[in-house]
Design a protein around this motif. Structure first.
Motif, PDB file in Angstrom:
ATOM      1  N   PRO A 150      47.209  31.623  44.643  1.00 28.38           N
ATOM      2  CA  PRO A 150      48.250  32.051  43.701  1.00 28.38           C
ATOM      3  C   PRO A 150      47.661  32.617  42.416  1.00 28.38           C
ATOM      4  CG  PRO A 150      48.826  29.936  44.661  1.00 28.38           C
ATOM      5  CD  PRO A 150      47.422  30.240  45.100  1.00 28.38           C
ATOM      6  N   TYR A 154      48.533  36.250  40.997  1.00 28.68           N
ATOM      7  CA  TYR A 154      49.140  36.383  39.671  1.00 28.68           C
ATOM      8  C   TYR A 154      48.302  37.297  38.783  1.00 28.68           C
ATOM      9  CZ  TYR A 154      51.254  35.021  35.227  1.00 28.68           C
ATOM     10  OH  TYR A 154      51.883  35.034  34.000  1.00 28.68           O
ATOM     11  N   LEU A 170      60.178  33.573  36.767  1.00 31.21           N
ATOM     12  CA  LEU A 170      59.041  32.916  37.413  1.00 31.21           C
ATOM     13  C   LEU A 170      59.386  32.528  38.845  1.00 31.21           C
ATOM     14  CD1 LEU A 170      56.155  31.973  36.635  1.00 31.21           C
ATOM     15  CD2 LEU A 170      57.125  29.698  36.272  1.00 31.21           C
ATOM     16  N   THR A 171      60.610  32.083  39.064  1.00 30.00           N
ATOM     17  CA  THR A 171      61.030  31.697  40.410  1.00 30.00           C
ATOM     18  C   THR A 171      60.958  32.879  41.364  1.00 30.00           C
ATOM     19  OG1 THR A 171      62.484  29.938  39.607  1.00 30.00           O
ATOM     20  CG2 THR A 171      62.950  30.832  41.799  1.00 30.00           C
ATOM     21  N   SER A 174      57.377  33.956  42.123  1.00 29.99           N
ATOM     22  CA  SER A 174      56.746  33.056  43.103  1.00 29.99           C
ATOM     23  C   SER A 174      57.199  33.403  44.519  1.00 29.99           C
ATOM     24  CB  SER A 174      57.074  31.593  42.783  1.00 29.99           C
ATOM     25  OG  SER A 174      58.449  31.304  43.004  1.00 29.99           O
ATOM     26  N   ARG A 175      58.456  33.803  44.671  1.00 29.03           N
ATOM     27  CA  ARG A 175      58.950  34.197  45.994  1.00 29.03           C
ATOM     28  C   ARG A 175      58.325  35.520  46.439  1.00 29.03           C
ATOM     29  NH1 ARG A 175      65.221  32.574  44.492  1.00 29.03           N
ATOM     30  NH2 ARG A 175      64.941  30.320  44.781  1.00 29.03           N
ATOM     31  N   THR A 179      54.470  31.979  47.241  1.00 31.30           N
ATOM     32  CA  THR A 179      53.892  30.719  46.814  1.00 31.30           C
ATOM     33  C   THR A 179      54.988  29.900  46.139  1.00 31.30           C
ATOM     34  OG1 THR A 179      52.043  29.711  45.629  1.00 31.30           O
ATOM     35  CG2 THR A 179      53.153  31.532  44.525  1.00 31.30           C
ATOM     36  N   SER A 180      54.677  28.678  45.794  1.00 31.80           N
ATOM     37  CA  SER A 180      55.671  27.822  45.153  1.00 31.80           C
ATOM     38  C   SER A 180      55.730  28.110  43.655  1.00 31.80           C
ATOM     39  CB  SER A 180      55.337  26.349  45.375  1.00 31.80           C
ATOM     40  OG  SER A 180      54.157  26.007  44.671  1.00 31.80           O
ATOM     41  N   ARG A 181      56.842  27.735  43.057  1.00 27.46           N
ATOM     42  CA  ARG A 181      56.983  27.922  41.616  1.00 27.46           C
ATOM     43  C   ARG A 181      55.963  27.065  40.869  1.00 27.46           C
ATOM     44  NH1 ARG A 181      59.564  26.660  36.872  1.00 27.46           N
ATOM     45  NH2 ARG A 181      60.780  28.322  35.899  1.00 27.46           N
ATOM     46  N   LEU A 184      52.546  28.675  40.991  1.00 31.47           N
ATOM     47  CA  LEU A 184      52.502  29.820  40.092  1.00 31.47           C
ATOM     48  C   LEU A 184      52.442  29.368  38.639  1.00 31.47           C
ATOM     49  CD1 LEU A 184      52.527  32.854  39.790  1.00 31.47           C
ATOM     50  CD2 LEU A 184      55.023  32.798  39.829  1.00 31.47           C
ATOM     51  N   SER A 185      53.143  28.303  38.308  1.00 36.93           N
ATOM     52  CA  SER A 185      53.088  27.764  36.938  1.00 36.93           C
ATOM     53  C   SER A 185      51.670  27.325  36.593  1.00 36.93           C
ATOM     54  CB  SER A 185      54.049  26.578  36.795  1.00 36.93           C
ATOM     55  OG  SER A 185      55.392  26.994  36.916  1.00 36.93           O
TER      56      SER A 185
END
Length: 204
Positions: A150, A154, A170-171, A174-175, A179-181, A184-185
Motif C-alpha cells: 500500500p 500511495y 481516503l476510503t 483505498s478501494r 487495500t484496506s483503509r 492506507l492510513s
C-alpha cells in the motif's frame, strides 16, 4: 446556431472538430443532472450512452466475491463517461459508473453517434483518442496494483496523480488501490513521518 458556453471546453480539448460539427453533435446531446450516489450505468445493464462531465465526480466500480467494493477508475469535469466493452459487445456491464457528488453531464446516445464516424473523420478521431485514453488509464491502474505494498501504491499516486489524493476520500482511494483503509492510513502516516524527518535534517 450558438453553442452553450460549456462547449468551449470541448473545443479546446478537441480542436480538430469544427464548430459546425460541434453544432451537429449538440443536436444529439442532452444535459442531465445526476445526484450523489446515482448510477450513470449500472452493473447488469448494457451501455447505450456516453457523456462529457460538465461538473462533478464519478467512480467506476464493482463488488468482489467477498462483497468488497473495488474501484477501477475516477472521472472528473472534462472527462468522458463510457463503457466501450459493454456497448461494443452488446453485453451487460460488469461495472457501475456512479456519481460521487451531485454532477452535471452532457449525454450522447452512442448508436446515434456512430453514423457520423463515416461522414466526419475528426469525430472518428475523437472516438479513437477516447479509446486510447481508456487503454492508458487501464494500463496505469494495472501497474499500480502490481506494486507490492500500500505504501508503494500511495507514493505512486502522490507523485503521478496528486489530484486524486486531493479530491477523493481516503476510503475511496483505498478501494482504488485494492487495500484496506487502515493499511492506507498507515502508508499515509509513514509518508508524513518521512517528510518530517527530511525537513528536520534540512534545518540549519
Amino acid at each position: 446556431m450558438t453553442l452553450p458556453p460549456y462547449y468551449q471546453r470541448l473545443i479546446e480539448r478537441y480542436p480538430q472538430v469544427s464548430l459546425e460539427e460541434w453544432q451537429l453533435l449538440d443536436q444529439l446531446a442532452t444535459v442531465r443532472y445526476i445526484r450523489k450516489g446515482e448510477h450513470f450505468l449500472r452493473v447488469g445493464t448494457v451501455a447505450r450512452n456516453a457523456a462529457f462531465v460538465l461538473s462533478g465526480q464519478f467512480k467506476y466500480s464493482f463488488h468482489a466475491e467477498d462483497g468488497a467494493e473495488k474501484i477501477m477508475k475516477f472521472s472528473f469535469a472534462d472527462d468522458f463517461l463510457t463503457n466501450c466493452v459493454s456497448f461494443n459487445n452488446n453485453k451487460p456491464s460488469y461495472q457501475n459508473i456512479t456519481a460521487l457528488e451531485d454532477s452535471v453531464i452532457l449525454r450522447f446516445n452512442i448508436k446515434k453517434l456512430q453514423p457520423l464516424y463515416d461522414l466526419h473523420l475528426s469525430i472518428l478521431h475523437v472516438n479513437i483518442q477516447l479509446y486510447q485514453d481508456i487503454m492508458q488509464q487501464q494500463a496505469e491502474h494495472q501497474y499500480i496494483l502490481s506494486l507490492k505494498s500500500p505504501l508503494e501504491r500511495y507514493k505512486f499516486l502522490l507523485k503521478h496523480r496528486p489530484m486524486l489524493i486531493q479530491k477523493i476520500s481516503l476510503t475511496n482511494i483505498s478501494r482504488y488501490l485494492f487495500t484496506s483503509r487502515e493499511a492506507l492510513s498507515r502508508a499515509r502516516l509513514l509518508v508524513a513521518e518521512d517528510l518530517d524527518n527530511q525537513n528536520a535534517w534540512g534545518c540549519p
